[in-house]
Design a protein around this motif. Sequence first.
Motif, PDB file in Angstrom:
ATOM      1  N   ASP A   1       0.836  -0.712  -0.231  1.00 17.49           N
ATOM      2  CA  ASP A   1      -0.090  -0.733  -0.351  1.00 17.49           C
ATOM      3  C   ASP A   1       0.677   1.064  -0.117  1.00 17.49           C
ATOM      4  O   ASP A   1       1.942   0.837   0.586  1.00 17.49           O
ATOM      5  N   VAL A   2       0.068   2.358  -0.709  1.00 15.50           N
ATOM      6  CA  VAL A   2       1.244   3.727  -0.845  1.00 15.50           C
ATOM      7  C   VAL A   2       0.663   4.784  -0.223  1.00 15.50           C
ATOM      8  O   VAL A   2      -0.731   4.790  -0.705  1.00 15.50           O
ATOM      9  N   VAL A   3       1.169   5.646   0.252  1.00 13.58           N
ATOM     10  CA  VAL A   3       0.810   6.705   0.514  1.00 13.58           C
ATOM     11  C   VAL A   3       1.362   7.638   0.033  1.00 13.58           C
ATOM     12  O   VAL A   3       3.073   7.477   0.514  1.00 13.58           O
ATOM     13  N   ARG A   4       1.079   9.092  -0.104  1.00 11.44           N
ATOM     14  CA  ARG A   4       2.266  10.005  -0.643  1.00 11.44           C
ATOM     15  C   ARG A   4       2.789  11.127   0.290  1.00 11.44           C
ATOM     16  O   ARG A   4       3.744  11.793   0.118  1.00 11.44           O
ATOM     17  N   HIS A   5       2.228  11.057   1.957  1.00 11.60           N
ATOM     18  CA  HIS A   5       2.786  11.795   2.472  1.00 11.60           C
ATOM     19  C   HIS A   5       2.407  11.709   4.295  1.00 11.60           C
ATOM     20  O   HIS A   5       1.752  10.768   3.801  1.00 11.60           O
ATOM     21  N   GLY A   6       3.111  12.519   5.022  1.00 11.19           N
ATOM     22  CA  GLY A   6       2.750  12.182   6.173  1.00 11.19           C
ATOM     23  C   GLY A   6       1.260  12.294   6.722  1.00 11.19           C
ATOM     24  O   GLY A   6       0.961  10.854   7.265  1.00 11.19           O
ATOM     25  N   GLU A   7       0.992  12.572   6.296  1.00 10.09           N
ATOM     26  CA  GLU A   7      -0.859  12.478   7.031  1.00 10.09           C
ATOM     27  C   GLU A   7      -1.580  11.976   6.363  1.00 10.09           C
ATOM     28  O   GLU A   7      -2.106  11.488   7.362  1.00 10.09           O
ATOM     29  N   ASP A   8      -1.622  11.453   5.261  1.00 13.21           N
ATOM     30  CA  ASP A   8      -2.436  10.428   5.180  1.00 13.21           C
ATOM     31  C   ASP A   8      -1.527   9.216   5.641  1.00 13.21           C
ATOM     32  O   ASP A   8      -2.468   7.997   5.869  1.00 13.21           O
ATOM     33  N   ALA A   9      -0.481   9.271   5.787  1.00  8.35           N
ATOM     34  CA  ALA A   9       0.405   7.906   6.610  1.00  8.35           C
ATOM     35  C   ALA A   9      -0.633   7.566   7.799  1.00  8.35           C
ATOM     36  O   ALA A   9      -1.048   5.968   8.616  1.00  8.35           O
ATOM     37  N   LEU A  10      -0.670   8.676   9.000  1.00  5.57           N
ATOM     38  CA  LEU A  10      -1.458   8.153   9.625  1.00  5.57           C
ATOM     39  C   LEU A  10      -2.954   7.939   9.812  1.00  5.57           C
ATOM     40  O   LEU A  10      -2.875   7.262  10.955  1.00  5.57           O
ATOM     41  N   SER A  11      -3.217   8.828   8.736  1.00  6.68           N
ATOM     42  CA  SER A  11      -4.798   8.506   7.791  1.00  6.68           C
ATOM     43  C   SER A  11      -4.955   7.221   7.984  1.00  6.68           C
ATOM     44  O   SER A  11      -6.173   6.349   8.873  1.00  6.68           O
ATOM     45  N   PHE A  12      -3.971   6.980   7.383  1.00  9.57           N
ATOM     46  CA  PHE A  12      -4.277   5.510   6.844  1.00  9.57           C
ATOM     47  C   PHE A  12      -3.826   3.954   8.254  1.00  9.57           C
ATOM     48  O   PHE A  12      -4.685   3.358   8.093  1.00  9.57           O
ATOM     49  N   LEU A  13      -3.191   4.397   8.979  1.00  8.04           N
ATOM     50  CA  LEU A  13      -2.542   3.742   9.712  1.00  8.04           C
ATOM     51  C   LEU A  13      -3.841   3.568  11.241  1.00  8.04           C
ATOM     52  O   LEU A  13      -3.762   2.073  11.945  1.00  8.04           O
ATOM     53  N   ARG A  14      -4.768   4.731  11.524  1.00  7.26           N
ATOM     54  CA  ARG A  14      -5.292   4.404  12.303  1.00  7.26           C
ATOM     55  C   ARG A  14      -6.753   4.640  11.873  1.00  7.26           C
ATOM     56  O   ARG A  14      -7.922   4.913  11.976  1.00  7.26           O
ATOM     57  N   ARG A  15      -6.949   4.157  10.178  1.00  7.37           N
ATOM     58  CA  ARG A  15      -7.824   3.547   9.541  1.00  7.37           C
ATOM     59  C   ARG A  15      -9.323   4.812   9.873  1.00  7.37           C
ATOM     60  O   ARG A  15     -10.282   4.522  10.031  1.00  7.37           O
ATOM     61  N   GLU A  16      -8.935   6.004   9.238  1.00  8.82           N
ATOM     62  CA  GLU A  16      -9.646   7.339   9.403  1.00  8.82           C
ATOM     63  C   GLU A  16     -10.070   7.944   7.540  1.00  8.82           C
ATOM     64  O   GLU A  16      -9.595   7.499   6.624  1.00  8.82           O
TER      65      GLU A  16
END
Length: 146
Positions: free
Chosen positions: A34-49
């Motif tokens: 799975d790929v995200v391109r910035h830190g905010e999306d990384a946290l949202s991805f990991l927190r399932r938001e």
Amino acid sequence: MTRLHRLLVVEDSESDIELLREALSDSEPALELDVVRHGEDALSFLRREGEFESAACPDLVVLDLNLPRMGGFEVLRALREDVDPRLRRLPVVVFTTSATATDIDKAYDLHASSFVTKPTAFEHYLDTVRAFREFWLRVARLPANA
């Protein structure tokens, strides 16, 4: 049967993403990226938001430091301070162009699981990715994810 492993790649460079995909294309054990391109999306991805509410929990995060909007150090700090123990113990491999002692020390101070400098030569890049894949997905015991 070998179980499917999931990696979350946090990287803004399309060429680096493609290099990583190439280096992992022959992965054994099986691997899902799975790929995200910035830190905010990384946290949202990991927190399932938000748009990531149905995201699968990765076994390992591959994190660049130089990201737009929220840098890798901020992501690492947020993960290690999170109330969710699953996120606090999630292995994070910092995979970046930096080789400075300051960045290395700071990453480990923030409890990075490892720090790997991206090689510039293609063959060395492939060898490096395969080596950390071998260690993290075949040798190391990963925490159970919820």
